[in-house]
Write a protein that holds these residues in place. Sequence first.
Motif, mmCIF file in Angstrom:
data_model
loop_
_atom_site.group_PDB
_atom_site.id
_atom_site.type_symbol
_atom_site.label_atom_id
_atom_site.label_comp_id
_atom_site.label_asym_id
_atom_site.label_seq_id
_atom_site.Cartn_x
_atom_site.Cartn_y
_atom_site.Cartn_z
ATOM 1 N N THR A 153 2.525 0.593 3.122
ATOM 2 C CA THR A 153 2.601 0.098 4.499
ATOM 3 C C THR A 153 3.407 -1.191 4.567
ATOM 4 O O THR A 153 3.837 -1.591 5.638
ATOM 5 C CB THR A 153 1.199 -0.163 5.105
ATOM 6 N N GLY A 154 3.604 -1.854 3.417
ATOM 7 C CA GLY A 154 4.330 -3.117 3.453
ATOM 8 C C GLY A 154 5.354 -3.294 2.354
ATOM 9 O O GLY A 154 6.335 -4.006 2.518
ATOM 10 N N ASP A 155 5.126 -2.658 1.212
ATOM 11 C CA ASP A 155 6.006 -2.833 0.065
ATOM 12 C C ASP A 155 7.136 -1.800 0.113
ATOM 13 O O ASP A 155 6.887 -0.601 0.153
ATOM 14 C CB ASP A 155 5.177 -2.644 -1.222
ATOM 15 N N VAL A 156 8.369 -2.299 0.107
ATOM 16 C CA VAL A 156 9.534 -1.429 0.296
ATOM 17 C C VAL A 156 9.657 -0.385 -0.810
ATOM 18 O O VAL A 156 9.928 0.789 -0.556
ATOM 19 C CB VAL A 156 10.825 -2.287 0.366
ATOM 20 N N GLU A 157 9.414 -0.808 -2.048
ATOM 21 C CA GLU A 157 9.544 0.119 -3.172
ATOM 22 C C GLU A 157 8.496 1.235 -3.107
ATOM 23 O O GLU A 157 8.795 2.413 -3.287
ATOM 24 C CB GLU A 157 9.377 -0.659 -4.479
ATOM 25 N N ALA A 158 7.240 0.842 -2.851
ATOM 26 C CA ALA A 158 6.163 1.835 -2.739
ATOM 27 C C ALA A 158 6.441 2.763 -1.558
ATOM 28 O O ALA A 158 6.229 3.968 -1.634
ATOM 29 C CB ALA A 158 4.815 1.133 -2.568
ATOM 30 N N ALA A 159 6.918 2.171 -0.456
ATOM 31 C CA ALA A 159 7.218 2.976 0.736
ATOM 32 C C ALA A 159 8.263 4.042 0.405
ATOM 33 O O ALA A 159 8.110 5.206 0.776
ATOM 34 C CB ALA A 159 7.709 2.080 1.872
ATOM 35 N N ALA A 160 9.309 3.657 -0.319
ATOM 36 C CA ALA A 160 10.371 4.611 -0.661
ATOM 37 C C ALA A 160 9.812 5.751 -1.517
ATOM 38 O O ALA A 160 10.159 6.913 -1.334
ATOM 39 C CB ALA A 160 11.504 3.896 -1.396
ATOM 40 N N LYS A 161 8.895 5.417 -2.451
ATOM 41 C CA LYS A 161 8.310 6.451 -3.310
ATOM 42 C C LYS A 161 7.451 7.421 -2.504
ATOM 43 O O LYS A 161 7.484 8.624 -2.730
ATOM 44 C CB LYS A 161 7.458 5.800 -4.407
ATOM 45 N N VAL A 162 6.673 6.878 -1.570
ATOM 46 C CA VAL A 162 5.781 7.731 -0.783
ATOM 47 C C VAL A 162 6.595 8.574 0.212
ATOM 48 O O VAL A 162 6.286 9.738 0.450
ATOM 49 C CB VAL A 162 4.691 6.887 -0.089
#
Length: 195
Positions: A153-162
């Motif tokens: 919901t806030g971290d760009v890297e995690a967002a891209a993975k999800v």
Amino acid sequence: MSDELQSKSAPDDRAGTGPFDESEANPVRPYIDLGGIKVLPREGLNLRLEVEEQTGRIVAVGLDYADSTLQVQPFAAPRTTGLWGETREQIRQQIRQQGGRVEERDGPLGPELLAEVPVAAGPDAKPGKRLARFVGIDGPRWFLRGVIGGAATGDVEAAAKVEDLFRSLVVVRGGTPMPPRDLIPLKMPAAPGTA
């Protein structure tokens, strides 16, 4: 209802980069078959099925990945109109009724809602807020809804993975006539080695 609420909402490259219709998926990839959704296994991915207590039917697929959660549900949809515009409006109203805040923004998957949802606290804690991203894709005769929580919901890297995980999903609409907005049936995956 306005045309805008009924028009299909999906990235222009959806057929090539997903989420995929069963007819567009690569047949040789080792998908986990959950009925209405097929999931491509990947390192670090944990899969849960969310079951309705009264009926015992599976109502959502939960995917834990990249310190985030992605809950997905596939729905039957009309051939020519989309459900995401109308669904966003319903989600927005529900969250506001719960006292939450919600804003619409254009995300990598198209229009999405970023919501701050009030969370009931345990006996020793104050009530809190949880951030959630609501995403949706209108495909051919189906609509795939996702709720993203955690780091994505806030971290760009995690967002891209999800987002990549969401795009790798395959929706299996099947040929059975179903009213729009009906959940496409989900099932337990077969044990490895069984047909």
